[in-house]
Design an enzyme around this catalytic site. Sequence first.
Site, PDB file in Angstrom:
ATOM      1  N   GLY A  39       0.777  -1.232   0.000  1.00  0.00           N
ATOM      2  CA  GLY A  39       0.000   0.000   0.000  1.00  0.00           C
ATOM      3  C   GLY A  39       0.809   1.284   0.000  1.00  0.00           C
ATOM      4  CD  GLU A  94       1.213   1.045   7.062  1.00  0.00           C
ATOM      5  OE1 GLU A  94       1.360   0.946   5.832  1.00  0.00           O
ATOM      6  OE2 GLU A  94       0.988   0.074   7.800  1.00  0.00           O
ATOM      7  CG  ASP A  95      -0.985   2.135   2.995  1.00  0.00           C
ATOM      8  OD1 ASP A  95      -0.271   1.565   3.829  1.00  0.00           O
ATOM      9  OD2 ASP A  95      -1.950   1.583   2.449  1.00  0.00           O
ATOM     10  CG  ASP A  98      -8.002   0.007   9.983  1.00  0.00           C
ATOM     11  OD1 ASP A  98      -8.640  -0.003  11.045  1.00  0.00           O
ATOM     12  OD2 ASP A  98      -8.560  -0.203   8.892  1.00  0.00           O
ATOM     13  CE  LYS A 126     -10.029   3.394   7.417  1.00  0.00           C
ATOM     14  NZ  LYS A 126     -10.549   2.073   7.060  1.00  0.00           N
ATOM     15  CG  PHE A 147     -12.341  -0.349   2.698  1.00  0.00           C
ATOM     16  CD1 PHE A 147     -12.000  -1.238   3.701  1.00  0.00           C
ATOM     17  CD2 PHE A 147     -11.607  -0.368   1.519  1.00  0.00           C
ATOM     18  CE1 PHE A 147     -10.967  -2.134   3.538  1.00  0.00           C
ATOM     19  CE2 PHE A 147     -10.567  -1.268   1.344  1.00  0.00           C
ATOM     20  CZ  PHE A 147     -10.247  -2.149   2.354  1.00  0.00           C
ATOM     21  CG  ASP A 154      -5.624  -3.642  -1.692  1.00  0.00           C
ATOM     22  OD1 ASP A 154      -5.239  -3.167  -0.602  1.00  0.00           O
ATOM     23  OD2 ASP A 154      -5.986  -4.814  -1.832  1.00  0.00           O
ATOM     24  NE  ARG A 160      -2.208  -3.230  -4.114  1.00  0.00           N
ATOM     25  CZ  ARG A 160      -2.277  -3.406  -2.787  1.00  0.00           C
ATOM     26  NH1 ARG A 160      -2.113  -2.381  -1.998  1.00  0.00           N
ATOM     27  NH2 ARG A 160      -2.498  -4.593  -2.268  1.00  0.00           N
TER      28      ARG A 160
END
Length: 177
Positions: A39, A94-95, A98, A126, A147, A154, A160
């Site tokens: 990601g 890091e994308d 979560d 998040k 999401f 993705d 992506r």
Amino acid sequence: MLKILFSREDIEGAVKGLALRIEQDFDNEKIIFICLLKGSFMFTSDLVRCIANPSRVDFIRVSSYGAGMTSKGTITITKDLEEDIAGENVVIVEDIIDSGLTLTYVTDMLRKRNPKSLKICALLDKRARREIEIEGDYVGFTIDDGFVVGYGIDFAEQYRNLPEIYVVESDDSCKTA
Ligand code: PRP
């Protein structure tokens, strides 16, 4: 259905801001950027281009999600680093944070390799979804639950390649009565 959350300009602004903060904190010291695949590939690529410090880039791949929208909660390394990070300044790129499970696992593992410093740079956070207490040192956007896809992120390996970031909305929410 995809609804835009952050435009290319929004992302570019956030990336430049994060890069500036990293440059200021590391004062021209060497940095190893660790791209958490898959990601983070696009974010890492843009971030490192904005940073003038002498830099190296390495890649790590851990798997934590299945093809659906929820976390499996199990993490395994499927591709380890090639660089020796002992004594080095390390920034994990890091994308999205979560639950925090992925980064907790990765930071615990990397700390055992004795880096000089270990920081987390996350484009999206998040925070409301956190299951383990972990914070990014450099965070682009804090976002609500939902999401997201695009800019490397993705849904079942799709989207992506999108240059913007979108929220996936269920088709039901688009139906009119
Ligand atoms: C996603 C994302 C983060 C992680 C965040 O990766 O890229 O690495 O989940 O979730 P967490 O905080 O709940 O652990 P994923 O495992 O889907 O792999 P990918 O990057 O290859 O898409």
